[in-house]
Design a protein around this motif. Sequence first.
Motif, PDB file in Angstrom:
ATOM      1  N   ASN A  24     -49.545  68.242 -18.409  1.00  0.00           N
ATOM      2  CA  ASN A  24     -49.677  66.777 -18.336  1.00  0.00           C
ATOM      3  C   ASN A  24     -50.061  66.291 -16.941  1.00  0.00           C
ATOM      4  OD1 ASN A  24     -48.847  65.551 -21.024  1.00  0.00           O
ATOM      5  ND2 ASN A  24     -47.203  67.048 -20.666  1.00  0.00           N
ATOM      6  N   TRP A  25     -49.912  67.157 -15.949  1.00  0.00           N
ATOM      7  CA  TRP A  25     -50.245  66.720 -14.565  1.00  0.00           C
ATOM      8  C   TRP A  25     -51.758  66.631 -14.365  1.00  0.00           C
ATOM      9  CZ3 TRP A  25     -45.840  65.800 -15.575  1.00  0.00           C
ATOM     10  CH2 TRP A  25     -44.696  66.557 -15.394  1.00  0.00           C
ATOM     11  N   LEU A  71     -57.116  55.450  -8.153  1.00  0.00           N
ATOM     12  CA  LEU A  71     -56.620  56.800  -8.427  1.00  0.00           C
ATOM     13  C   LEU A  71     -55.113  56.767  -8.676  1.00  0.00           C
ATOM     14  CD1 LEU A  71     -57.077  59.947  -8.352  1.00  0.00           C
ATOM     15  CD2 LEU A  71     -56.458  59.814  -5.938  1.00  0.00           C
ATOM     16  N   ARG A  72     -54.418  56.024  -7.803  1.00  0.00           N
ATOM     17  CA  ARG A  72     -52.961  55.934  -7.931  1.00  0.00           C
ATOM     18  C   ARG A  72     -52.584  55.357  -9.299  1.00  0.00           C
ATOM     19  NH1 ARG A  72     -48.714  52.688  -7.989  1.00  0.00           N
ATOM     20  NH2 ARG A  72     -50.085  50.912  -8.332  1.00  0.00           N
ATOM     21  N   PHE A  73     -53.201  54.235  -9.651  1.00  0.00           N
ATOM     22  CA  PHE A  73     -52.874  53.563 -10.905  1.00  0.00           C
ATOM     23  C   PHE A  73     -53.189  54.480 -12.093  1.00  0.00           C
ATOM     24  CE2 PHE A  73     -53.843  50.502 -14.357  1.00  0.00           C
ATOM     25  CZ  PHE A  73     -52.598  49.905 -14.432  1.00  0.00           C
ATOM     26  N   SER A  74     -54.308  55.194 -11.961  1.00  0.00           N
ATOM     27  CA  SER A  74     -54.740  56.061 -13.048  1.00  0.00           C
ATOM     28  C   SER A  74     -53.738  57.188 -13.289  1.00  0.00           C
ATOM     29  CB  SER A  74     -56.126  56.619 -12.713  1.00  0.00           C
ATOM     30  OG  SER A  74     -56.387  57.757 -13.485  1.00  0.00           O
ATOM     31  N   VAL A  90     -44.207  60.825 -10.993  1.00  0.00           N
ATOM     32  CA  VAL A  90     -44.682  59.519 -10.494  1.00  0.00           C
ATOM     33  C   VAL A  90     -44.209  59.322  -9.058  1.00  0.00           C
ATOM     34  CG1 VAL A  90     -44.351  57.023 -10.739  1.00  0.00           C
ATOM     35  CG2 VAL A  90     -44.866  58.401 -12.753  1.00  0.00           C
ATOM     36  N   HIS A  91     -42.980  59.777  -8.789  1.00  0.00           N
ATOM     37  CA  HIS A  91     -42.442  59.622  -7.429  1.00  0.00           C
ATOM     38  C   HIS A  91     -42.784  60.801  -6.524  1.00  0.00           C
ATOM     39  CE1 HIS A  91     -40.426  55.838  -7.819  1.00  0.00           C
ATOM     40  NE2 HIS A  91     -40.048  56.194  -9.050  1.00  0.00           N
ATOM     41  N   TYR A  92     -43.154  61.918  -7.139  1.00  0.00           N
ATOM     42  CA  TYR A  92     -43.609  63.045  -6.308  1.00  0.00           C
ATOM     43  C   TYR A  92     -44.855  62.624  -5.539  1.00  0.00           C
ATOM     44  CZ  TYR A  92     -45.430  67.603  -4.963  1.00  0.00           C
ATOM     45  OH  TYR A  92     -45.913  68.654  -4.231  1.00  0.00           O
ATOM     46  N   GLY A 130     -51.145  57.564 -16.317  1.00  0.00           N
ATOM     47  CA  GLY A 130     -51.293  58.784 -17.125  1.00  0.00           C
ATOM     48  C   GLY A 130     -49.940  59.443 -17.321  1.00  0.00           C
ATOM     49  N   LEU A 131     -49.168  59.494 -16.257  1.00  0.00           N
ATOM     50  CA  LEU A 131     -47.826  60.085 -16.340  1.00  0.00           C
ATOM     51  C   LEU A 131     -46.910  59.204 -17.178  1.00  0.00           C
ATOM     52  CD1 LEU A 131     -47.516  61.220 -12.619  1.00  0.00           C
ATOM     53  CD2 LEU A 131     -47.673  62.730 -14.603  1.00  0.00           C
ATOM     54  N   ASN A 132     -47.051  57.885 -17.026  1.00  0.00           N
ATOM     55  CA  ASN A 132     -46.241  56.967 -17.831  1.00  0.00           C
ATOM     56  C   ASN A 132     -46.598  57.076 -19.313  1.00  0.00           C
ATOM     57  OD1 ASN A 132     -44.737  55.972 -15.716  1.00  0.00           O
ATOM     58  ND2 ASN A 132     -46.154  54.285 -15.288  1.00  0.00           N
ATOM     59  N   THR A 133     -47.853  57.330 -19.599  1.00  0.00           N
ATOM     60  CA  THR A 133     -48.279  57.506 -20.991  1.00  0.00           C
ATOM     61  C   THR A 133     -47.649  58.778 -21.565  1.00  0.00           C
ATOM     62  OG1 THR A 133     -50.350  56.418 -20.480  1.00  0.00           O
ATOM     63  CG2 THR A 133     -50.334  57.726 -22.482  1.00  0.00           C
ATOM     64  N   ALA A 134     -47.653  59.829 -20.732  1.00  0.00           N
ATOM     65  CA  ALA A 134     -46.989  61.070 -21.173  1.00  0.00           C
ATOM     66  C   ALA A 134     -45.502  60.805 -21.407  1.00  0.00           C
ATOM     67  CB  ALA A 134     -47.184  62.158 -20.118  1.00  0.00           C
TER      68      ALA A 134
END
Lengths: 478, 239
Positions: free
Chosen positions: A430-431, A390-393, A73-75, A397-401
Amino acid sequence: MSTVLTLAIGEWRFWLRSRLVLASLIIMACVLAVTSLATITRMDAAQAERLAHQVAAEERFLAQPDRHPHRMVHYGHYAYRAPGPLAIIDPGVDRVTGQSIFLEGHRQNSAMFAETRSGAVLGRFVELTPALAYQVLAPLLLIILGHSLIIREREAATLAPLLAQGVQPVAILGGKALALASVILVMMVPLMLLAIRATLNGESAISAFTLMGAYALYLLIWGGLVLLVSALVRQRGMALGILAAFWVISAVISPRLAASYASVTYPAAGKIETGLMMARDLREVGDGHDAGASTHDHLREQLLAEYGVERLEDLPVNFRGMVALASEEKLTKLLNQYANEQMLREQQQASLVHRLGWVSPFIAIGGASRTLAGSDLAGHHRFLQEAEALRFSFVQGLNTAHAHTLSYADDVNRNRDDEAMQRARVGAENWKVLSDFRFSPSPAQDRLRAALPFFTMMAAWAAGLFVALGLVAGRLGA
Amino acid sequence: MKTVLEARDLSVDRSGKRVLDGVSFSVTEGEVYALLGGNGAGKSTTLLTFLGFLAPVSGLAHVNGKAPADDITAARRAIAYLPEAATLYGHLTARENLRYFLYLAHMRPQADAIEAALDQVSLQPDARGRRLSAYSKGMRQKVAIALALLRDAPILLLDEPTSGLDPVAIDEFHGLIRLLAGAGRSVLMVTHDVYGACQVAGRIGLLRQGQMVGNFTAPSGGRIETEAVHAAFAGRVPA
């Protein structure tokens, strides 16, 4: 050969034998050629470069090894705004607004706040482009060529002999108008080549040729104005002065005055001011990294009740991931609210400036040109919105993972030792939550619809001038 | 003989000032009529009224029996007008000027007709391809006369036609006017050249401050006496 055509040919013969006029024509041709080539080169390079950067950023993101999802998320990631095919004619706000955004969790990084107070003047006089050459320099050429169209006949006393041949005053005006229109037609050739090139590069033909039509209409307005002044005024110097003054007011002063007026009418908060207000509101949302914060108590209670368990460790989902998901959603809502307010303010400023196209054809053509080229402020806002989506998506997505792939226990204990750290990682597959991002101008129909008000303004100018010229024609014979 | 130009009690104002005041005269087919007068007498105003550039405040000015305003194109097509300043285009050659104006008059002149007209006005052949900006006033006047000839219009309005011409050219021009009149063309010439007017005109009207103050008619087969006209022009004797 008709009288009108004979008069128009006669005018061309005068122009071609006049060194000043010939020099002006050659200079204009050179300016158009050079600016066209320079803009094509620059925009092609920008297009290729930004596309390459976009692809590279996506590849880099997807190539990241297994790691904790929040590190990704921070990358972060980058969104690039590649110019549309018609940007070779009018790059619009491209240089002023920035072309890329770094996308990461919990933040909306954007250039939009950097230009807080200049939304209304975006894209003006940044560099010499074909659009600017047509908007600013082409009218000057028409003034040089046309200011003496009728006055010269009066000064040389050739108007009476012309009329004495039985030539109707309206035919004289028609001949002069045809001569100026043919100059405009010649001037449109480089623009036509650029439009064809844009079409070959994927632009819709209707947008490209409507853009040409807008410029033709704009130059016809100038031609009509020049002819009208030449027919009304008796002295060459005065005609030149009036037209030059109108050019300065229309192309130089009024856009700036309009921008200042818009900034005063719709003042936008400064960056520091906005930043402070946002920081205050974000404190109320709470820190998504701190799952133990009181701001997340409600979520904790809700999840425990929903799954009928008493401890976070017993939840089938990772509470920290759920906090990240909920927190990002709230935070994004807040950030979007600020962004939308800012965009609305900029759009209000731009709209106010555009309304002044009723008094300045320069403003009208500027608006039409950027809108049709897809390089206007609205296009930039759309880019910001798409980039934000795109950012939110991918963040969610990463937060869901994070919430579903990684257990709470592993997550909480990840710093205990190396083995725990390994367990707190999720697979690189997951990326793939990251979607491809390719920004392109809005559909041709949308751009045409948005450009309609500018066409209405220019059509009103053209109609007014047409009527005025009709009235003046009657006075020529006197 | 048919009357082609007629002014009857013609009064015309310019810039709020009465320039022609109750002037009457007529020009018949094949006649050379000269309006004689000093500066500001209203001579050019008379021509401009026949051309429809000015409208009478009272009285009438008719071309072929009609007011110019009734059919401005027909009136102007019937007239070949030679303005005082020989106003032609400096960036065009003599030939180009002639061709241009004739095209605008819906005429398609042959090259040899143009050369013949330029021969008639004695414009040197080597000057015909040069731009008029390099011409003397007299040379420009010759081109303007050639245009009037080529127009082949039944009526010629000439405003100080010999102004700027050398004496030889003036004589040639007078011969030309007589020739044209003999061929049935009607000529209304305004001038302050008493000698020239007496040389070519069958009748002379003397204008002073917008009013017709005298009329002179040539005796059959003869010319109007210069001395008598000159005396009246100078105000030494009543006209």
